[in-house]
Structure formats: C-alpha cells, structure tokens
Enzyme design. Structure first.
Site, PDB file in Angstrom:
ATOM      1  N   ASP A 150      32.997 -31.503 -42.881  1.00  0.00           N
ATOM      2  CA  ASP A 150      33.415 -30.152 -43.244  1.00  0.00           C
ATOM      3  C   ASP A 150      32.287 -29.520 -44.047  1.00  0.00           C
ATOM      4  OD1 ASP A 150      35.399 -28.032 -43.811  1.00  0.00           O
ATOM      5  OD2 ASP A 150      36.854 -29.633 -43.414  1.00  0.00           O
TER       6      ASP A 150
ATOM      7  N   ASP B 228      34.063 -24.116 -42.656  1.00  0.00           N
ATOM      8  CA  ASP B 228      35.261 -23.546 -43.274  1.00  0.00           C
ATOM      9  C   ASP B 228      35.190 -22.013 -43.278  1.00  0.00           C
ATOM     10  OD1 ASP B 228      37.669 -24.368 -44.941  1.00  0.00           O
ATOM     11  OD2 ASP B 228      36.698 -23.010 -46.360  1.00  0.00           O
TER      12      ASP B 228
ATOM     13  N   GLU C 188      35.880 -22.488 -38.212  1.00  0.00           N
ATOM     14  CA  GLU C 188      37.287 -22.219 -38.512  1.00  0.00           C
ATOM     15  C   GLU C 188      37.464 -20.710 -38.570  1.00  0.00           C
ATOM     16  OE1 GLU C 188      40.854 -22.727 -41.781  1.00  0.00           O
ATOM     17  OE2 GLU C 188      38.815 -22.271 -42.396  1.00  0.00           O
TER      18      GLU C 188
ATOM     19  N   HIS D  53      45.496 -29.424 -41.451  1.00  0.00           N
ATOM     20  CA  HIS D  53      46.001 -29.670 -42.805  1.00  0.00           C
ATOM     21  C   HIS D  53      46.509 -28.409 -43.489  1.00  0.00           C
ATOM     22  CE1 HIS D  53      42.011 -28.143 -43.112  1.00  0.00           C
ATOM     23  NE2 HIS D  53      42.146 -27.968 -44.402  1.00  0.00           N
ATOM     24  N   ASP D  54      46.425 -27.267 -42.810  1.00  0.00           N
ATOM     25  CA  ASP D  54      46.892 -26.005 -43.401  1.00  0.00           C
ATOM     26  C   ASP D  54      48.195 -25.509 -42.781  1.00  0.00           C
ATOM     27  OD1 ASP D  54      44.621 -25.807 -45.047  1.00  0.00           O
ATOM     28  OD2 ASP D  54      43.470 -24.834 -43.451  1.00  0.00           O
TER      29      ASP D  54
END
Ligand code: NOJ
Length: 543
Positions: free
Chosen positions: A111, A213, A276, A337-338
């Site tokens: 990430d 990100d 993302e 994970h969100d």
C-alpha cells in the site's frame, strides 16, 4: 451479440502479464495471523500462511499498510514511509516475506499512501513548526476567513470540517481524513520527488507493485472553491456526503502525478500500480491515463455499491466494458477493509453466486481475506469500536471494524489466529466457519472458491477471453466467456432466492455443467431452456 471492448480483448490475448491473468488477494495485516502472541497479526504470521495462499491459487498478495504509524487510522497515517511498524515486525521480517512470496512464484504489492501523512511524520512536524520552515508548503496551509472561520466548506471523510486550526502558526491545515492525517501539497515539486523516492526504495527492494491509496484525492482545486451541496444527500450517509467533492478531488492535474508514478514503475521490470478510486465509471477509466500511461488497474468498485439486481449488474458490466479504453485491462473487487463484507450485503447464499461472478468476469479479480471462507461482518459492541469512522459518527453505523476481524483458521481458541485475545473480537461462528473445517467439505465456501480459482486459472477463456453478454432479466444474469479455439463457457447466475428460468431468445446451445453453487448438479447436460434453483449459479462448458 457483439462483444464489448473488442480491441482491448484481443490485444492482450497473446501476452498476458501476471497482474492480468492472476488473482490479487488483500491481506489486512492486523487480522491475518499473529505469530508473537500480542493479539495482532504480523509479517511472520503472513509468512506462516503463504502455503495456504499458494494452495488457494492466488497470484499476488496486497498488504494494507505495515509502516510505522501512530495508528490513528490503523496504519493509513504513516510516520515513516521506509520502515516497518514494530507490531508487524522488522525490516528483516519484511525481506524474508518478500523472498518467500517470490520463492512460491507469487508477487507482493504494498500500500502506498501518498495523499497524506501522519501528523507525527517528521515532514509535518517541520511544516507546522513555523510559517517560514522550508517544508511549510509541503502541506496545505491557509489563512482563516476574516471572521476566523475555515478557508472553505470542505468536509472530512471521517466527520466534521476538513480544516484544523494550528494555534502556533495561526493558520488552518487541510485533512481529507482525520486531523491526524494532514494532506500533502502535491503541487509542490519537492513533495513529488520525496514520494517518488519512497517508491524507488521499495521497488529496488523488489516489491512487485503498489496499491495507491485515494489516488483521486491527491490534487485539490488551485482556487479552493467551495464544494456544492449534494441535493441527494440522505441522513444515514456519512456527513462528508452532504457536499459533492467537485473541487476537493479528481482534479485534472492528478493525471500528471499518476503518469509520473507510472514512469517510476516502468523503470523496473513487470511492476504494476493499482489506484484506489471511488468515481463513476466514465471518470474512473481516465485513470488508465492517456495511451495507458496511468494506473494499470484503477480499482473497479462497482460490485461493492450496485444494488444486487441482475439487470442492473448486466448493465453495469457492459457499461464498464464499453467505457474501457483500448489499452485498459479490466478488474473487479468484491470486498475490502473499508466496506461491509459481501456475505453481509447479499447474504451467505448469494455470496456464493457473487464468487462465481467475481471469478468468471473478464479482468483481474481481487479477493478480500476471509471472503473465501464466507466470513461475515462481526457485530462489535459499541464499547469495543476502534475504527475512527465508526467512533466519529456513532449514530450512523459506519464502523469498518466488522469487516476487519481476525481470520478464522481453525476451531481452536482464537481461531488459530493468535494464542492471545485478538485486538478485535472474533466471529462467534468461527468454530464451524474456518479454513480447516471447510477445506475438505465439498459444500463449503472455501471449496467453491478453490474450485472456481482452479477452473479460472486453467482456462484461457476466463483469463484472456472475451466477455459476451447473453441474457438478463429481473432474476438472471448470463454471459459467455470465449477465447479462440479454447473451450467456451456460459455462466448463468440466479441473483434471487426463488427458482428462475433461463430462456435466452436467440442462443441455442448445448453444454455440461462443470461447476455449480449446488455441486449435486454438476455433470448434467443442459440445453437452451432450463430452470435454476434459488441462489444458484452455474458454469457450463459449451459443446
Ligand atoms: C482509503 C483506505 O482504504 C482507508 O482504509 C483509509 O481510511 C483512507 N483511505 C485514508 O487513508
């Protein structure tokens, strides 16, 4: 029927890259495997589970952030881009992980969080120390309006205003997320250079790519104009949705930065970049960059948000296929994970159908850890909520903790995740829903995933073939996957709980069911018209 996106489909047929033919698996490191009995997952834990991932058949592991961080946003607030947080291990552990991933023929994606740092990052500590510090302009500092209020109306993703007042230097700084996550000023060339150096550091170590990100956040409007009010705002939504992020995100200049990042990657062999990006499809595809000079995979999150309805999905898939530029390789994401887990959005039975969809669509699939065993969102009592998004907007049930609970490996205490109490509570069902119990059960979610992955990876029609929509109605979604002379497949999914009829208007075909959410039906011969059970999805090898 005409296949969509023909040019891109044929272009890649003969020279597939690892991130096109392979499957990506996201690990949330805190929750995958603990190796040192502190209740928190770590890098040695991931190493211990690599054989499982190899067995499952995935190509690449993407790790959510493992860098030093005060953990205000669980690692997405980084205080050192070139280190490893001691709770996850050391740089030696990381080097070992990378080597062991590569030994198994797999790839490692890290990430990269370039939009913001932690407020404890030395860059920010310098920047806030005085108005004339050389790093002042590395972040976004603005004067108050004459009445003392914030420079504009922008809101933070985790609640409240996006501007934080600094008493010492008498200015506001901008943070799209928490106040502990100040946004970097990407219009400053020194910031760009510093982050490109971070990329070089990891690429030289040998990592295979980055998941970047909030890529669409990196540049803000040069004039910091107010965002307009969102006319469709609903009170259950996060407060940030009261405004449309017209000026705070997705500015044209972001594409220069993405191109620059891509140039860094291209200096190394076979590396890749995921972006993302939560944007409508027509904007999302611009992140492939002009002539493919941008992200390799701008994450396609449509399956996370669309209503679970066959005609809507059919339309969205074709719209996406149609919007892809010639050089754009597609991808699909079912969980992260969100977001709430797929089992908690559509239910356990439909999650099986969703697995068929994810692993038979054209493009790279990303699997979120635990989805392959049917993990569900775990109810976390309010007193145990850890996620700042949940804590800051307590009346909206927006905590992301339920989808971040420890991986369920076996029926032992703490599910084989740790020998000590995990940082976040486990599902009460882990004794029956876990890797060990599912591995040899022909009807389990894990067996379904494993068989789907095996089938997908050995058939060119799935990894490299065309996507051809065949039929959809209010219950059924059907499409074909074909590749030159390779066996062709018809996928028929019933997205409802009731039995349904598959009755394509024009296509006559014969075939054999090779994989079904109801394994009892496998081996059956079918032709043009047939009935499906509720929650059934099938893959037919066409004769
Ligand atoms: C997106 C990440 O996926 C999320 O977990 C994080 O909170 C925000 N970006 C801020 O970095």
């Amino acid at each position: 029927m005409t296949p969509y996106g023909m040019a891109s489909q044929s272009q890649v047929k003969n020279q597939q890259l690892w991130w096109q033919s392979g499957i990506i698996y996201q690990i949330y490191p805190r929750s995958f495997q603990d190796s040192n009995a502190d209740g928190i997952g770590d890098l040695q834990g991931v190493i211990n589970r690599l054989d499982y991932l190899k067995w499952l058949g995935i190509q690449a592991v993407w790790l959510s952030p493992i860098y030093p961080s005060p953990m205000a946003d669980y690692g997405y607030d980084i205080s050192d881009y070139q280190g490893i947080h001691p709770i996850f291990g050391s740089m030696d552990d990381f080097d070992q992980l990378l080597e062991e991933v590569h030994q198994r023929g797999m790839k490692l994606i890290l990430d990269l969080v370039p939009n913001h740092t932690s407020d404890q990052h030395p860059w920010f500590l310098e920047s806030k120390s005085s108005r004339d510090n050389p790093k002042r302009d590395w972040y976004i500092w603005k004067d108050a309006l004459p009445d003392g209020s914030e420079p504009n109306n922008w809101l933070a993703m985790f609640g409240g205003t996006a501007w934080e007042w600094d008493e010492t230097t008498q200015q506001y700084y901008y943070h799209a997320f928490l106040k502990e996550q100040p946004d970097l000023n990407w219009r400053n060339p020194e910031v760009r250079e510093a982050m490109m150096n971070v990329m070089h550091y990891w690429l030289k170590k040998g990592i295979d790519g980055f998941r970047v990100d909030v890529m669409w956040h990196m540049v803000k409007d040069a004039h910091f104009r107010n965002n307009p009010i969102n006319p469709d705002y609903q009170p259950h939504q996060a407060t940030v949705d009261q405004l449309l992020a017209v000026y705070s995100t997705d500015q044209p200049e972001v594409h220069d930065i993405v191109r620059q990042m891509r140039e860094v990657l291209d200096a190394y062999e076979e590396r890749m970049m995921i972006g993302e990006i939560y944007l409508p499809v027509h904007k999302l595809v611009t992140y492939y960059g002009e002539n493919g000079s941008g992200a390799h995979l701008p994450f396609n999150f449509q399956l996370l948000n669309l209503p679970w309805n066959a005609t809507q999905l059919a339309a969205a898939i074709s719209q996406y296929e149609g919007a892809l530029p010639e050089y754009g390789w597609p991808n699909w994401v079912l969980g992260n994970h969100d977001q709430p887990r797929i089992t908690s959005r559509v239910g356990l039975q439909q999650a099986r159908v969703a697995a068929l969809l994810l692993l038979t669509l054209r493009g790279t699939p990303t699997i979120y850890y635990g989805d392959e065993i049917g993990m569900q969102d775990v109810p976390i009592p309010f007193s145990e909520v850890q996620d700042p998004q949940g804590l800051n907007m307590p009346d909206k049930n927006l905590s992301r903790d339920p989808a971040r609970t420890p991986m369920q490996w076996n029926a032992s205490t703490y599910a084989g995740f740790s020998s000590e109490k995990p940082w976040l509570r486990l599902s009460s069902t882990y004794r029956r829903l876990n890797v060990e119990s599912e591995k040899d059960n022909p009807f389990s979610m894990l067996t379904l995933y494993k068989r789907l992955i095996d089938l997908r990876q050995k058939e060119l029609s799935f990894t490299a073939g065309d996507y051809i929509p065949v039929y959809s109605d209010q219950q059924i979604l059907a499409y074909k996957r074909t590749h030159e002379n390779a066996p062709a497949f018809l996928i028929v999914l019933n997205l409802t709980h009731r039995p349904a009829y598959f009755k394509p208007e024009h296509d006559a075909f014969k075939g054999t069911i090779v994989l079904s959410t109801l394994p009892e039906e496998e081996g059956q011969e079918v032709d043009s018209y047939f009935a499906l059970s509720g929650d059934q999805g099938i893959i037919i090898r066409l004769h």
